[in-house]
Design a protein around this motif. Sequence first.
Motif, PDB file in Angstrom:
ATOM      1  N   THR A 182       7.477  -1.316  -2.193  1.00  0.00           N
ATOM      2  CA  THR A 182       5.956  -1.663  -2.064  1.00  0.00           C
ATOM      3  C   THR A 182       5.784  -2.987  -2.022  1.00  0.00           C
ATOM      4  O   THR A 182       7.159  -4.035  -2.376  1.00  0.00           O
ATOM      5  CB  THR A 182       5.937  -1.492  -3.664  1.00  0.00           C
ATOM      6  N   ARG A 183       4.589  -3.963  -2.207  1.00  0.00           N
ATOM      7  CA  ARG A 183       5.080  -5.480  -2.252  1.00  0.00           C
ATOM      8  C   ARG A 183       5.754  -6.092  -3.112  1.00  0.00           C
ATOM      9  O   ARG A 183       5.189  -5.577  -4.343  1.00  0.00           O
ATOM     10  CB  ARG A 183       3.275  -5.863  -1.610  1.00  0.00           C
ATOM     11  N   SER A 208       4.487  -9.370  -4.925  1.00  0.00           N
ATOM     12  CA  SER A 208       3.833  -9.609  -5.651  1.00  0.00           C
ATOM     13  C   SER A 208       2.754  -9.020  -6.285  1.00  0.00           C
ATOM     14  O   SER A 208       2.866  -8.884  -7.790  1.00  0.00           O
ATOM     15  CB  SER A 208       2.783  -9.768  -4.486  1.00  0.00           C
ATOM     16  N   SER A 209       3.232  -7.126  -6.188  1.00  0.00           N
ATOM     17  CA  SER A 209       2.420  -6.239  -7.614  1.00  0.00           C
ATOM     18  C   SER A 209       3.548  -5.108  -7.737  1.00  0.00           C
ATOM     19  O   SER A 209       3.423  -3.870  -7.530  1.00  0.00           O
ATOM     20  CB  SER A 209       1.121  -5.708  -6.518  1.00  0.00           C
ATOM     21  N   ARG A 210       4.490  -5.632  -8.257  1.00  0.00           N
ATOM     22  CA  ARG A 210       5.865  -4.755  -8.337  1.00  0.00           C
ATOM     23  C   ARG A 210       5.244  -4.477  -9.818  1.00  0.00           C
ATOM     24  O   ARG A 210       5.705  -3.092  -9.484  1.00  0.00           O
ATOM     25  CB  ARG A 210       7.124  -6.051  -8.792  1.00  0.00           C
ATOM     26  N   THR A 242       2.125  -1.321  -9.079  1.00  0.00           N
ATOM     27  CA  THR A 242       2.563  -0.540  -7.863  1.00  0.00           C
ATOM     28  C   THR A 242       3.363   0.895  -8.787  1.00  0.00           C
ATOM     29  O   THR A 242       3.875   2.436  -7.978  1.00  0.00           O
ATOM     30  CB  THR A 242       3.257  -1.035  -6.408  1.00  0.00           C
ATOM     31  N   GLU A 266       1.442   2.839 -10.544  1.00  0.00           N
ATOM     32  CA  GLU A 266       1.714   3.760  -9.500  1.00  0.00           C
ATOM     33  C   GLU A 266       1.442   4.518  -8.959  1.00  0.00           C
ATOM     34  O   GLU A 266       1.428   6.038  -9.107  1.00  0.00           O
ATOM     35  CB  GLU A 266       0.107   2.387  -8.653  1.00  0.00           C
ATOM     36  N   GLU A 306       4.027  -9.112   5.039  1.00  0.00           N
ATOM     37  CA  GLU A 306       5.518  -9.169   4.376  1.00  0.00           C
ATOM     38  C   GLU A 306       6.783  -9.296   4.896  1.00  0.00           C
ATOM     39  O   GLU A 306       6.938  -8.200   5.471  1.00  0.00           O
ATOM     40  CB  GLU A 306       5.432  -8.041   3.459  1.00  0.00           C
ATOM     41  N   ASN A 343      -2.602   4.117  -0.860  1.00  0.00           N
ATOM     42  CA  ASN A 343      -2.200   3.243  -1.340  1.00  0.00           C
ATOM     43  C   ASN A 343      -1.845   0.820  -0.573  1.00  0.00           C
ATOM     44  O   ASN A 343      -0.306   1.049  -0.185  1.00  0.00           O
ATOM     45  CB  ASN A 343      -1.513   3.264  -2.509  1.00  0.00           C
ATOM     46  N   GLN A 344      -2.321   0.477  -0.792  1.00  0.00           N
ATOM     47  CA  GLN A 344      -2.522  -0.810  -0.056  1.00  0.00           C
ATOM     48  C   GLN A 344      -0.755  -1.619  -0.448  1.00  0.00           C
ATOM     49  O   GLN A 344      -0.663  -1.997  -0.015  1.00  0.00           O
ATOM     50  CB  GLN A 344      -3.791  -1.927   0.265  1.00  0.00           C
ATOM     51  N   ASN A 345      -0.629  -1.540  -1.393  1.00  0.00           N
ATOM     52  CA  ASN A 345       0.910  -2.431  -2.074  1.00  0.00           C
ATOM     53  C   ASN A 345       1.865  -0.967  -1.865  1.00  0.00           C
ATOM     54  O   ASN A 345       2.994  -1.597  -1.978  1.00  0.00           O
ATOM     55  CB  ASN A 345       0.744  -2.045  -3.524  1.00  0.00           C
ATOM     56  N   ILE A 346       2.108  -0.321  -1.397  1.00  0.00           N
ATOM     57  CA  ILE A 346       2.930   0.943  -1.218  1.00  0.00           C
ATOM     58  C   ILE A 346       3.402   0.414   0.432  1.00  0.00           C
ATOM     59  O   ILE A 346       2.128   1.317   1.309  1.00  0.00           O
ATOM     60  CB  ILE A 346       2.962   1.925  -0.582  1.00  0.00           C
TER      61      ILE A 346
END
Length: 91
Positions: free
Chosen positions: A10-11, A13-15, A18, A21, A51, A78-81
């Motif tokens: 995952t990103r 920036s959004s640990r 995510t 989620e 990334e 999901n954009q964060n994965i």
Amino acid sequence: MRNYELTTITRVSSREVTKSEVQDTLNKFSVSVTADEDWGQRKLWHPIKHEEQGIFHHYKCSAEPSAIEKVEKEFLINQNILRSMVVRLDG
């Protein structure tokens, strides 16, 4: 029900967002998680979606095959994965 191992990248920036989620998605499709390991932040071998680093998380779970298919589709949306991989265990 079958046993699976699920790994996500995952990103950075959004640990926390995510992680929740992913948990919500697994609960949504009645996937029972038996083990949950945070492998931490690592440098990626090559950039994924621009990334350079990602958070690796590993789950051991059991679910019906149809539920795993739905989980994989949700993860693609999901954009964060950045990446996910599901492996079915023998047995």
